[in-house]
Design a protein around this motif. Structure first.
Motif, PDB file in Angstrom:
ATOM      1  N   ILE A 255       0.839  -1.202   0.000  1.00 37.46           N
ATOM      2  CA  ILE A 255       0.000   0.000   0.000  1.00 37.46           C
ATOM      3  C   ILE A 255       0.872   1.249   0.000  1.00 37.46           C
ATOM      4  CG2 ILE A 255      -1.609   1.339   1.418  1.00 37.46           C
ATOM      5  CD1 ILE A 255      -2.930  -1.294   2.209  1.00 37.46           C
ATOM      6  N   ALA A 256       1.956   1.221   0.755  1.00 35.54           N
ATOM      7  CA  ALA A 256       2.866   2.366   0.762  1.00 35.54           C
ATOM      8  C   ALA A 256       3.375   2.656  -0.645  1.00 35.54           C
ATOM      9  CB  ALA A 256       4.037   2.093   1.710  1.00 35.54           C
ATOM     10  N   TYR A 261       5.249   5.747  -1.700  1.00 35.98           N
ATOM     11  CA  TYR A 261       6.310   5.706  -0.701  1.00 35.98           C
ATOM     12  C   TYR A 261       7.023   4.352  -0.737  1.00 35.98           C
ATOM     13  CZ  TYR A 261       3.839   9.797   1.030  1.00 35.98           C
ATOM     14  OH  TYR A 261       3.228  11.026   1.119  1.00 35.98           O
ATOM     15  N   GLU A 262       8.277   4.357  -1.120  1.00 33.09           N
ATOM     16  CA  GLU A 262       9.063   3.129  -1.154  1.00 33.09           C
ATOM     17  C   GLU A 262       9.491   2.694   0.241  1.00 33.09           C
ATOM     18  OE1 GLU A 262       9.762   1.081  -3.618  1.00 33.09           O
ATOM     19  OE2 GLU A 262       8.608   2.280  -5.040  1.00 33.09           O
ATOM     20  N   ASP A 263       9.635   3.636   1.139  1.00 33.99           N
ATOM     21  CA  ASP A 263      10.086   3.352   2.505  1.00 33.99           C
ATOM     22  C   ASP A 263       8.866   3.149   3.403  1.00 33.99           C
ATOM     23  OD1 ASP A 263      11.034   3.421   5.132  1.00 33.99           O
ATOM     24  OD2 ASP A 263      12.582   4.899   4.685  1.00 33.99           O
ATOM     25  N   GLN A 264       8.620   1.907   3.819  1.00 39.36           N
ATOM     26  CA  GLN A 264       7.437   1.609   4.624  1.00 39.36           C
ATOM     27  C   GLN A 264       7.481   2.326   5.969  1.00 39.36           C
ATOM     28  OE1 GLN A 264       6.633  -2.574   5.266  1.00 39.36           O
ATOM     29  NE2 GLN A 264       5.285  -2.158   6.993  1.00 39.36           N
ATOM     30  N   ARG A 269       5.242   6.487   9.613  1.00 37.27           N
ATOM     31  CA  ARG A 269       5.361   7.703  10.436  1.00 37.27           C
ATOM     32  C   ARG A 269       4.466   8.814   9.887  1.00 37.27           C
ATOM     33  NH1 ARG A 269      10.949   6.330  10.412  1.00 37.27           N
ATOM     34  NH2 ARG A 269      11.338   7.888   8.784  1.00 37.27           N
ATOM     35  N   LEU A 270       4.444   8.946   8.579  1.00 38.92           N
ATOM     36  CA  LEU A 270       3.605   9.964   7.950  1.00 38.92           C
ATOM     37  C   LEU A 270       2.125   9.685   8.194  1.00 38.92           C
ATOM     38  CD1 LEU A 270       3.858  12.437   5.962  1.00 38.92           C
ATOM     39  CD2 LEU A 270       3.365  10.797   4.141  1.00 38.92           C
ATOM     40  N   PHE A 271       1.734   8.432   8.055  1.00 40.42           N
ATOM     41  CA  PHE A 271       0.340   8.039   8.270  1.00 40.42           C
ATOM     42  C   PHE A 271      -0.077   8.350   9.710  1.00 40.42           C
ATOM     43  CE2 PHE A 271      -3.204   5.212   9.065  1.00 40.42           C
ATOM     44  CZ  PHE A 271      -3.893   5.191   7.860  1.00 40.42           C
ATOM     45  N   ARG A 272       0.782   8.011  10.658  1.00 41.17           N
ATOM     46  CA  ARG A 272       0.458   8.272  12.065  1.00 41.17           C
ATOM     47  C   ARG A 272       0.317   9.777  12.323  1.00 41.17           C
ATOM     48  NH1 ARG A 272       0.869   5.552  16.958  1.00 41.17           N
ATOM     49  NH2 ARG A 272       1.842   3.727  15.997  1.00 41.17           N
ATOM     50  N   LYS A 273       1.137  10.593  11.653  1.00 41.96           N
ATOM     51  CA  LYS A 273       1.048  12.046  11.825  1.00 41.96           C
ATOM     52  C   LYS A 273      -0.333  12.554  11.420  1.00 41.96           C
ATOM     53  CE  LYS A 273       2.630  15.004   8.796  1.00 41.96           C
ATOM     54  NZ  LYS A 273       3.508  15.796   7.912  1.00 41.96           N
TER      55      LYS A 273
END
Length: 295
Positions: A255-256, A261-264, A269-273
């Motif tokens: 999904i990333a 986003y290649e870096d899971q 971290r972005l999703f949690r923000k």
């Protein structure tokens, strides 16, 4: 709706079969009369993990979501999004409520066709405009039911293709919505970004698409949408990721990548923000415990 008996829906009834809501598509017909075995309240305080399309054929139903209660009459199509709390039953002033329905986990590219231009996360409604539209929609439901019950080679794929036709037909039947005033160049950029969320696109390349300088595009974008291009794209990526987490069991890393986003770990971290939950925690919110006769 006219002549719902034109199709043999009865063999798709919960009275005739059992349903498993762990599949990607489940469809059926629910005939309800006063005091019958199906005459009961369906209560889903946490909604479902997938979507439900529900079409009233005859009689009247009562549907409540987010404290709002509405009737559904013949020709009313309801769309229940994932996680939308709801409960429904036969209306007290009607002696019957016959409805046909399909529960499904959509293909990822269907998501944009399932907002129905209606705000909020509650149940959406489409009033079918006339007998011809109703007959077309009923025929598509019958196609879905027939394929999903056939058990033959490619039956699920054929049912999903029929469902895609139904979703597209509903899009065509939605009332025209007023288009908010927006600079057409900014609208074109937003559409392009949404269609290419998994791609890294530089501001310079976007500016060339609409014949603006990068600085002029950045200024105009903020003026129109009160945010930057990169912040807007980030919000769209997170929104798409939320939908994919709800409707699929794809790995978080997949999904990333699908949203750029290649870096899971960075994606998480972005999703949690944005959401205040990790992708895994967000997905767990939509885990369902559904009884066999819940639709």
């Amino acid at each position: 709706m006219e002549n719902p008996g034109a199709f043999n829906f009865l063999r798709h009834s919960p009275l005739m079969k059992n349903f498993s809501f762990h599949a990607y598509l489940v469809a059926g017909f629910t005939p309800i009369t006063t005091g019958s075995v199906l005459d009961d309240l369906i209560n889903r305080p946490k909604g479902m993990k997938g979507y439900i399309l529900n079409l009233t054929l005859t009689g009247k139903g009562d549907v409540e979501t987010h404290g709002m209660r509405e009737h559904c009459l013949p020709g009313d199509m309801l769309l229940f999004p994932p996680g939308a709390p709801h409960h429904y039953r036969r209306a007290a002033d009607s002696d019957s409520w016959d409805h046909v329905w399909v529960y499904f986990r959509p293909r990822p590219y269907w998501i944009d066709w399932l907002d129905w231009n209606q705000p909020g996360q509650g149940v959406k409604r489409l009033r079918l405009p006339g007998a011809q539209a109703a007959a077309e929609v009923m025929a598509l439901f019958q196609e879905i039911l027939t394929f999903s019950d056939s058990g033959g080679h490619l039956s699920e794929a054929l049912a999903m293709n029929a469902l895609e036709k139904l979703i597209l037909r509903c899009q065509q039947l939605l009332p025209a919505q007023p288009v908010p005033a927006c600079d057409p160049r900014i609208a074109a950029i937003c559409q392009y970004l949404n269609e290419n969320l998994d791609q890294e696109v530089k501001i310079e390349a976007l500016a060339q698409r609409v014949y603006l300088s990068p600085s002029r595009l950045a200024h105009l974008f903020r003026q129109e949408l009160n945010t930057t291009i990169l912040c807007w794209r980030e919000a769209q990526r997170v929104s798409r990721a939320k939908s994919l987490l709800q409707i699929s069991q794809l790995p978080i890393a997949t999904i990333a990548r699908m949203v750029g986003y290649e870096d899971q770990l960075y994606f998480s971290r972005l999703f949690r923000k944005h959401v205040a939950l990790s992708p895994t925690q967000y997905r767990q919110q939509f885990d369902e415990s559904i009884q066999v006769r819940s639709a």
